[in-house]
Design an enzyme around this catalytic site. Structure first.
Site, PDB file in Angstrom:
ATOM      1  N   LYS A   1       6.234  -1.850  -3.937  1.00  0.00           N
ATOM      2  CA  LYS A   1       5.816  -2.812  -4.962  1.00  0.00           C
ATOM      3  C   LYS A   1       5.946  -4.251  -4.477  1.00  0.00           C
ATOM      4  CE  LYS A   1       6.114   0.301  -8.843  1.00  0.00           C
ATOM      5  NZ  LYS A   1       6.700   0.661 -10.146  1.00  0.00           N
TER       6      LYS A   1
ATOM      7  N   ARG B   1      11.062   7.667  -6.886  1.00  0.00           N
ATOM      8  CA  ARG B   1       9.632   7.992  -6.846  1.00  0.00           C
ATOM      9  C   ARG B   1       9.012   7.159  -5.734  1.00  0.00           C
ATOM     10  NH1 ARG B   1       4.866   5.968  -9.091  1.00  0.00           N
ATOM     11  NH2 ARG B   1       3.326   7.560  -9.725  1.00  0.00           N
TER      12      ARG B   1
END
Length: 289
Positions: free
Chosen positions: A230, A264
């Site tokens: 991210k 994740r």
């Protein structure tokens, strides 16, 4: 400082997962043309299936399949299009994998059909609030669920997100969603919670959440963190164009120390290898001794 990990179980339709050390690796499999990191890579069903088999071989404990991008400012897709993308992949993999499949969706009909096709977990970025029928689908199917926090929607979530105390506010939100799920009839042992890294949070918000993630362990439910590749990783590195795998691995190791139960990630083999060496060096107390 490492946290004492609280062993928890996560009840799914066909098995009970015992989550301890190191975190379970949930592999990301986006069957979309436009996801922020790997959009288009697995859009073809055959490519998605081959990737899933490699992920299992690499040590993934679960595979999360998504047919709609939730990157900032992404546009929603129809129920029919999302079903078209995910169902053939789930139907094919359900009989070939030994690890559970998760459906990453906020649409009740997609979730219902995915569970019927063989998925065992509903991973909903709206915290089971985006579709009024989602709670009932979860109750009827007895699927595992993961309720995530998001401020706003993918179309609005990065438009000046604000918090007074982000860890406390998200703790309150997750407590509310846990209570709502239980009240609806979902088995509390089937519920997982996710503070939602990157969903309606600034760079500093994400770091505050990661530093305070141990606060969520008091729910005595699995805590999932989805930080992989991210934008905050690039900002910490100081280069938004840099490869973010090494930074993602560093966060995964920090989450292992903090007591998080599930990470994740996109890079399965690298994460599994990092956890093995981290434990071998004694950094994860339960496995390192």
């Amino acid at each position: 400082m490492s946290q004492t990990r609280r062993h928890v179980t996560w009840e799914l339709p066909s098995k009970i997962l015992t989550l301890s050390s190191p975190p379970l690796v949930m592999a990301i499999l986006n069957v979309t043309p436009d996801s922020f990191s790997d959009g288009g890579k697995h859009f073809c069903p055959s490519a998605a299936m081959e990737a899933a088999l490699r992920m299992e071989d690499a040590g993934a404990g679960m595979i999360d399949i998504g047919g709609e991008s939730t990157r900032p400012y992404s546009l929603p897709v129809s129920v029919d299009e999302e079903r078209r993308r995910v169902l053939p992949v789930i139907e094919s993999l359900a009989s070939r994998l030994t690890i559970p499949l998760s459906i990453d969706t906020s649409k009740a009909k997609v979730a219902e059909d995915a569970i019927a096709a063989g998925a065992q977990v509903i991973n909903d970025v709206t915290g089971l609030t985006g579709d009024p029928d989602m709670l009932q689908v979860a109750v009827t199917s007895k699927a595992g669920v993961c309720a995530m926090h998001m401020q706003g929607t993918p179309q609005t979530m990065q438009d000046q997100p604000t918090y007074k105390d982000i860890v406390t506010e998200i703790h309150v939100y997750l407590q509310q969603r846990l209570g709502a799920a239980i009240q609806a009839g979902i088995n509390w042992q089937s519920i997982c919670l996710d503070p939602g890294i990157g969903f309606g949070k600034t760079h500093d918000h994400n770091l505050q959440l990661l530093r305070g993630v141990h606060s969520f362990l008091d729910f005595n439910r699995p805590i999932l963190v989805g930080h992989s590749r991210k934008g905050f990783v690039g900002k910490c590195i100081g280069d938004s164009n840099a490869d973010r795998m090494a930074g993602t691995l560093a966060v995964s190791l920090a989450m292992a120390l903090a007591g998080v139960h599930i990470v994740r990630v996109h890079d399965v083999a690298e994460t599994v290898h990092a956890f093995k060496l981290f434990a071998a060096c004694g950094a994860i107390p339960e496995l390192g001794r």
